[in-house]
Write a protein that holds these residues in place. Structure first.
Motif, PDB file in Angstrom:
ATOM      1  N   SER A  36      35.818 102.196  34.413  1.00 31.72           N
ATOM      2  CA  SER A  36      35.431 100.830  34.751  1.00 31.72           C
ATOM      3  C   SER A  36      36.680 100.027  35.094  1.00 31.72           C
ATOM      4  O   SER A  36      37.796 100.362  34.685  1.00 31.72           O
ATOM      5  CB  SER A  36      34.706 100.172  33.576  1.00 31.72           C
ATOM      6  N   GLY A  37      36.496  98.953  35.858  1.00 35.20           N
ATOM      7  CA  GLY A  37      37.626  98.137  36.263  1.00 35.20           C
ATOM      8  C   GLY A  37      38.404  97.581  35.089  1.00 35.20           C
ATOM      9  O   GLY A  37      39.642  97.552  35.102  1.00 35.20           O
ATOM     10  N   ILE A  38      37.696  97.157  34.046  1.00 34.52           N
ATOM     11  CA  ILE A  38      38.355  96.556  32.887  1.00 34.52           C
ATOM     12  C   ILE A  38      39.188  97.595  32.138  1.00 34.52           C
ATOM     13  O   ILE A  38      40.337  97.343  31.765  1.00 34.52           O
ATOM     14  CB  ILE A  38      37.316  95.903  31.952  1.00 34.52           C
ATOM     15  N   ALA A 398      37.183  88.757  33.380  1.00 35.92           N
ATOM     16  CA  ALA A 398      38.132  89.542  32.577  1.00 35.92           C
ATOM     17  C   ALA A 398      38.987  90.435  33.461  1.00 35.92           C
ATOM     18  O   ALA A 398      40.200  90.575  33.243  1.00 35.92           O
ATOM     19  CB  ALA A 398      37.374  90.382  31.544  1.00 35.92           C
ATOM     20  N   LEU A 399      38.369  91.038  34.484  1.00 39.66           N
ATOM     21  CA  LEU A 399      39.125  91.909  35.386  1.00 39.66           C
ATOM     22  C   LEU A 399      40.158  91.106  36.173  1.00 39.66           C
ATOM     23  O   LEU A 399      41.311  91.533  36.327  1.00 39.66           O
ATOM     24  CB  LEU A 399      38.171  92.630  36.345  1.00 39.66           C
ATOM     25  N   ILE A 400      39.754  89.942  36.673  1.00 39.59           N
ATOM     26  CA  ILE A 400      40.699  89.084  37.394  1.00 39.59           C
ATOM     27  C   ILE A 400      41.867  88.709  36.489  1.00 39.59           C
ATOM     28  O   ILE A 400      43.034  88.724  36.895  1.00 39.59           O
ATOM     29  CB  ILE A 400      39.979  87.823  37.919  1.00 39.59           C
ATOM     30  N   ALA A 401      41.572  88.367  35.226  1.00 37.59           N
ATOM     31  CA  ALA A 401      42.635  87.986  34.284  1.00 37.59           C
ATOM     32  C   ALA A 401      43.604  89.133  34.052  1.00 37.59           C
ATOM     33  O   ALA A 401      44.824  88.942  34.067  1.00 37.59           O
ATOM     34  CB  ALA A 401      42.007  87.534  32.963  1.00 37.59           C
ATOM     35  N   LEU A 402      43.073  90.334  33.863  1.00 34.81           N
ATOM     36  CA  LEU A 402      43.937  91.486  33.610  1.00 34.81           C
ATOM     37  C   LEU A 402      44.811  91.808  34.823  1.00 34.81           C
ATOM     38  O   LEU A 402      46.005  92.126  34.685  1.00 34.81           O
ATOM     39  CB  LEU A 402      43.091  92.702  33.233  1.00 34.81           C
ATOM     40  N   ILE A 403      44.226  91.708  36.010  1.00 33.93           N
ATOM     41  CA  ILE A 403      45.003  91.996  37.217  1.00 33.93           C
ATOM     42  C   ILE A 403      46.091  90.942  37.409  1.00 33.93           C
ATOM     43  O   ILE A 403      47.220  91.249  37.809  1.00 33.93           O
ATOM     44  CB  ILE A 403      44.080  92.077  38.448  1.00 33.93           C
ATOM     45  N   LEU A 404      45.759  89.682  37.114  1.00 33.72           N
ATOM     46  CA  LEU A 404      46.768  88.631  37.230  1.00 33.72           C
ATOM     47  C   LEU A 404      47.886  88.812  36.201  1.00 33.72           C
ATOM     48  O   LEU A 404      49.054  88.536  36.486  1.00 33.72           O
ATOM     49  CB  LEU A 404      46.113  87.261  37.058  1.00 33.72           C
TER      50      LEU A 404
END
Length: 536
Positions: A36-38, A398-404
């Motif tokens: 999964s992305g997360i 959550a995925l956007i936050a982790l990538i950032l």
């Protein structure tokens, strides 16, 4: 103060190879191991921390500061805009307004070539601007099937049509993120996108007609395609050039739909085209008042966004403006004035909290005002939709936050600069391949936002090394990403589910891939051409 190393391993290509490990790991975990992305992002963030500590010697406090800064930006303004936009869309659906909108659009014409321009192109762009994140593909593809289109063709057409709007989805958030991560002005990036992406956007309506009915269809409906192209490109280009990305899709979508309706009053194709020669379905009829009321949430949204985008409104919150007190800036512990680049420039980055002039606030007010025109919804239901929106979007947020977090650690450790230095070795031809990075980023992540988060800084660093405008390569990253969205697994899955082809995604992929690659090639060549013309 800690200084970023320019070549921590002593050999530039080896330093770049080490720096790219976390990003490459993220892509491998998604594509090969199908995590999964997360989960993939969590593992990649851990790898980025190890690389920053071990290879680049970045202090733990600076790593924490860079990661915290990425997390804050993910929450504000990015997630704020996304949640508010999708909430407004959900209110329109829950109130029954959206069903009326669909019926009103579907009943304009029986000719499927014109329906494609109206629904897949115009209405799809409007929905992309209002909500994004697969909403236009799902709704427009399902609506086309309802109107008699074959499922694979409906899905593929909506994916191709989305290229014209995908760079500015959810109130322009991909451009806003690209500018923020790349450290360039949003308005400058918007204007560069006009130069880079607008020629392809202008051609998309003609391409859609040809996909459906070939050269004969284009000969019979070229006037409709031209009218839609002119209206859409003029409004989208004008909004980007003078206002910014927030209204680029909303205004252009409305203009395209209005152009089709007005043209229909004075012109109709001599031959009514229907796939397989079938009869058009009978849709419910609605009064003008019912239709106008159904569209009201989006009129209201456009009005608020327009006000928030005007220069005089922005000037209110400038450092010397009367509402400057409503802009709160915070230093980032471990990062602000604690890190300097390899060139010896201190990082003075701060985080701004702007509760009044944020785009998300404009959408929040639009949603509250619009809810007053929805008598079917109680106050409890309105806020319940907001809770459901947050619940449905938390994984994406959550995925956007982790990538950032990953991207910011890579940027402030010097990793992005090292990768950019290595890529610069390609020399002046790099702009030719810059859009491919964006295409690949969206193919993997499914999002132009995530793509710009990952690669905008890399594009900027490379641009500085080879002497081209940084905004051009961020625009190339964004435009390439828009063409990649046509065949990203996430987009294909959404389209397949909408038209009842879940499990048969490969059919849609085969139908769409050559259009995606063809448009990517156009963007690559045009980016290279602009790189030779625009001043650095």
């Amino acid at each position: 103060m800690w200084t970023q190393p320019a070549d921590p391993m002593g050999v530039l290509w080896l330093s770049a190879l080490v720096a790219v490990i976390p990003i490459a790991l993220f892509l491998v975990l998604l594509v090969v191991f199908k995590l999964s992305g997360i989960v993939a992002a969590l593992i990649s963030v851990a790898a980025e921390i190890v690389v920053a500590l071990w290879a680049f010697g970045m202090p733990a406090t600076a790593i924490a500061g860079a990661g915290f800064y990425g997390f804050l930006n993910a929450l504000w303004p990015i997630s704020y805009i996304i949640v508010m936009a999708v909430w407004l869309y959900r209110l329109a659906v829950a109130s029954g307004h959206f069903a009326v909108i669909q019926d009103s659009i579907g009943s304009v014409t029986a000719d499927q070539r014109i329906q494609v321009l109206l629904i897949a192109f115009g209405f799809g762009a409007f929905l992309e601007g209002a909500a994004g994140f697969g909403v236009p593909i799902a709704i427009c593809a399902a609506l086309l099937v309802q109107l008699g289109f074959r499922p694979v063709k409906a899905a593929m057409i909506c994916l191709v049509a989305n290229v014209a709007a995908g760079a500015y989805g959810a109130i322009g958030i991909p451009v806003i993120v690209g500018a923020q991560v790349g450290g360039v002005d949003v308005q400058d990036l918007s204007r560069t996108l006009v130069l880079l992406l607008q020629p392809l956007t202008f051609l998309v309506p003609f391409l859609l007609v040809m996909i459906l009915d070939g050269w004969r269809g284009l000969r019979e409906t070229w006037l409709a395609a031209l009218t839609v192209s002119v209206a859409f490109s003029a409004v989208q280009g004008g909004a980007l050039w003078f206002l910014g990305p927030e209204l680029a899709d909303l205004g252009a979508g409305i203009a395209a739909m209005g152009a089709v309706v007005l043209l229909g009053l004075v012109w109709k194709p001599k031959r009514i085209f229907r796939e397989g020669g079938g009869e058009p379905p009978v849709l419910p009829r609605h009064t003008v008042r019912e239709i106008a009321t159904a569209w009201s949430p989006f009129y209201i949204l456009t009005g608020f966004i327009l006000i928030w985008s005007l220069p005089w409104f922005k000037d209110l919150f400038a450092p010397e403006g009367p509402l400057a007190w409503a802009v709160f800036t915070f230093s980032i512990p471990g990062l602000t004035d604690a890190v300097e680049t390899a060139e010896g420039v201190a990082v003075t980055q701060t985080w701004a909290f702007t509760p009044l002039n944020a785009t998300g606030t404009a959408i929040l007010l639009a949603a509250i005002v619009a809810s007053l025109s929805m008598p079917k919804l109680t106050t409890r239901q309105v806020w319940s939709e907001l809770r459901e929106t947050v619940r449905d979007l938390w994984r994406a947020i959550a995925l956007i936050a982790l990538i950032l977090i990953l991207a910011n650690i890579a940027n402030y450790s010097g990793g992005s600069a090292v990768i950019g230095s290595a890529l610069a070795a390609v020399g002046p031809i790099f702009p030719l391949v810059a859009p491919i990075i964006g295409w690949f980023g969206v193919f993997i992540t499914g999002s132009v936002v995530n793509n710009n988060t990952l690669f905008a800084q890399l594009q900027v660093t490379t641009a500085k090394h080879i002497g081209v405008p940084p905004t051009l390569l961020i625009a190339a990253n964004t435009a390439g990403g828009a063409t990649g969205k046509v065949i990203s697994p996430q987009s294909i899955a959404i389209a397949a589910g909408a038209v009842g082809l879940s499990g048969r995604e490969s059919e849609i992929l085969r139908a769409a891939i050559w259009y995606s690659l063809g448009m990517l090639a156009f963007i690559c060549v045009w980016t290279y051409g602009l790189s030779t013309l625009l001043p650095a």
